[in-house]
Design a protein around this motif. Structure first.
Motif, PDB file in Angstrom:
ATOM      1  N   LEU A  13       0.837  -1.200   0.000  1.00 24.83           N
ATOM      2  CA  LEU A  13       0.000   0.000   0.000  1.00 24.83           C
ATOM      3  C   LEU A  13       0.869   1.247   0.000  1.00 24.83           C
ATOM      4  N   GLN A  14       1.923   1.218   0.808  1.00 26.04           N
ATOM      5  CA  GLN A  14       2.878   2.336   0.820  1.00 26.04           C
ATOM      6  C   GLN A  14       3.527   2.500  -0.552  1.00 26.04           C
ATOM      7  N   LYS A  15       3.910   1.389  -1.156  1.00 23.69           N
ATOM      8  CA  LYS A  15       4.570   1.423  -2.465  1.00 23.69           C
ATOM      9  C   LYS A  15       3.629   1.798  -3.610  1.00 23.69           C
ATOM     10  N   SER A  16       2.309   1.653  -3.412  1.00 23.05           N
ATOM     11  CA  SER A  16       1.356   1.932  -4.491  1.00 23.05           C
ATOM     12  C   SER A  16       1.226   3.423  -4.791  1.00 23.05           C
ATOM     13  N   GLN A  17       1.727   4.259  -3.881  1.00 20.49           N
ATOM     14  CA  GLN A  17       1.661   5.717  -4.032  1.00 20.49           C
ATOM     15  C   GLN A  17       0.229   6.164  -4.345  1.00 20.49           C
ATOM     16  N   GLN A  18      -0.653   5.911  -3.372  1.00 22.13           N
ATOM     17  CA  GLN A  18      -2.074   6.256  -3.462  1.00 22.13           C
ATOM     18  C   GLN A  18      -2.735   5.602  -4.668  1.00 22.13           C
ATOM     19  N   THR A  50       4.685  -4.560  10.914  1.00 20.66           N
ATOM     20  CA  THR A  50       4.607  -3.418  10.005  1.00 20.66           C
ATOM     21  C   THR A  50       5.582  -2.328  10.450  1.00 20.66           C
ATOM     22  N   THR A  51       5.721  -2.156  11.746  1.00 22.28           N
ATOM     23  CA  THR A  51       6.687  -1.177  12.254  1.00 22.28           C
ATOM     24  C   THR A  51       8.113  -1.591  11.913  1.00 22.28           C
ATOM     25  N   VAL A  52       8.411  -2.873  12.063  1.00 16.86           N
ATOM     26  CA  VAL A  52       9.750  -3.362  11.705  1.00 16.86           C
ATOM     27  C   VAL A  52      10.027  -3.120  10.223  1.00 16.86           C
ATOM     28  N   VAL A  53       9.060  -3.449   9.367  1.00 17.25           N
ATOM     29  CA  VAL A  53       9.216  -3.209   7.926  1.00 17.25           C
ATOM     30  C   VAL A  53       9.410  -1.710   7.659  1.00 17.25           C
ATOM     31  N   SER A  54       8.632  -0.880   8.348  1.00 15.39           N
ATOM     32  CA  SER A  54       8.732   0.567   8.152  1.00 15.39           C
ATOM     33  C   SER A  54      10.103   1.101   8.548  1.00 15.39           C
ATOM     34  N   SER A  68      11.796   6.442  11.601  1.00 11.68           N
ATOM     35  CA  SER A  68      12.458   6.440  12.903  1.00 11.68           C
ATOM     36  C   SER A  68      11.391   6.418  13.998  1.00 11.68           C
ATOM     37  N   LEU A  69      11.728   5.779  15.107  1.00 16.16           N
ATOM     38  CA  LEU A  69      10.810   5.661  16.229  1.00 16.16           C
ATOM     39  C   LEU A  69      11.327   6.453  17.417  1.00 16.16           C
ATOM     40  N   ASP A  70      10.440   7.172  18.075  1.00 12.02           N
ATOM     41  CA  ASP A  70      10.822   7.825  19.320  1.00 12.02           C
ATOM     42  C   ASP A  70      10.448   6.903  20.485  1.00 12.02           C
ATOM     43  N   ILE A  71      10.772   7.319  21.686  1.00 12.12           N
ATOM     44  CA  ILE A  71      10.557   6.460  22.848  1.00 12.12           C
ATOM     45  C   ILE A  71       9.073   6.176  23.065  1.00 12.12           C
TER      46      ILE A  71
END
Length: 114
Positions: free
Chosen positions: A25-30, A75-79, A86-89
């Motif tokens: 879905l992310q790769k489909s670019q809307q 999904t977070t790991v893939v992201s 990037s992930l914050d605390i």
């Protein structure tokens, strides 16, 4: 063979397909790129099929908690790995709480089929 094994295998397949679909879905670019859009639709449809198979044995609330919780984590790991998010605390703590909730439900709840 344990009768729960096929149900949890189907649930695992549903989770992997949902995470793959979300990544596409992310790769489909809307929905402007045909192949990622088709792959996404196929993955989501297959994910729901395998989830429905898992629901023959696993209660809906339990299966959905596992599906959603592990789906969020993967999904977070893939992201992070593929899309360089990037992930914050706060995000890390939130994800840890989701994992803790799924573990509590599966290890301590009497509503889970073992």
């Amino acid at each position: 063979m344990n009768p729960l094994f096929p149900a949890y295998a189907a649930l695992a397949a549903a989770i992997v397909l949902e995470v793959t679909g979300s990544s596409l879905l992310q790769k489909s670019q809307q929905f402007s790129k045909l192949m990622p859009t088709l792959g996404m639709a196929l993955c989501f449809a297959a994910s729901l099929y395998f989830l429905s198979f898992a629901l023959k044995t696993i209660p809906l609330g339990v299966a959905y908690a596992i599906w959603a919780g592990l789906g969020i984590v993967l999904t977070t790991v893939v992201s992070v790995v593929i899309f360089r998010m990037s992930l914050d605390i706060a995000a890390i703590v939130g994800i840890a709480l989701i994992v803790a909730g799924v573990l509590v439900m599966n290890l301590l709840s009497g509503s889970v089929v073992h």
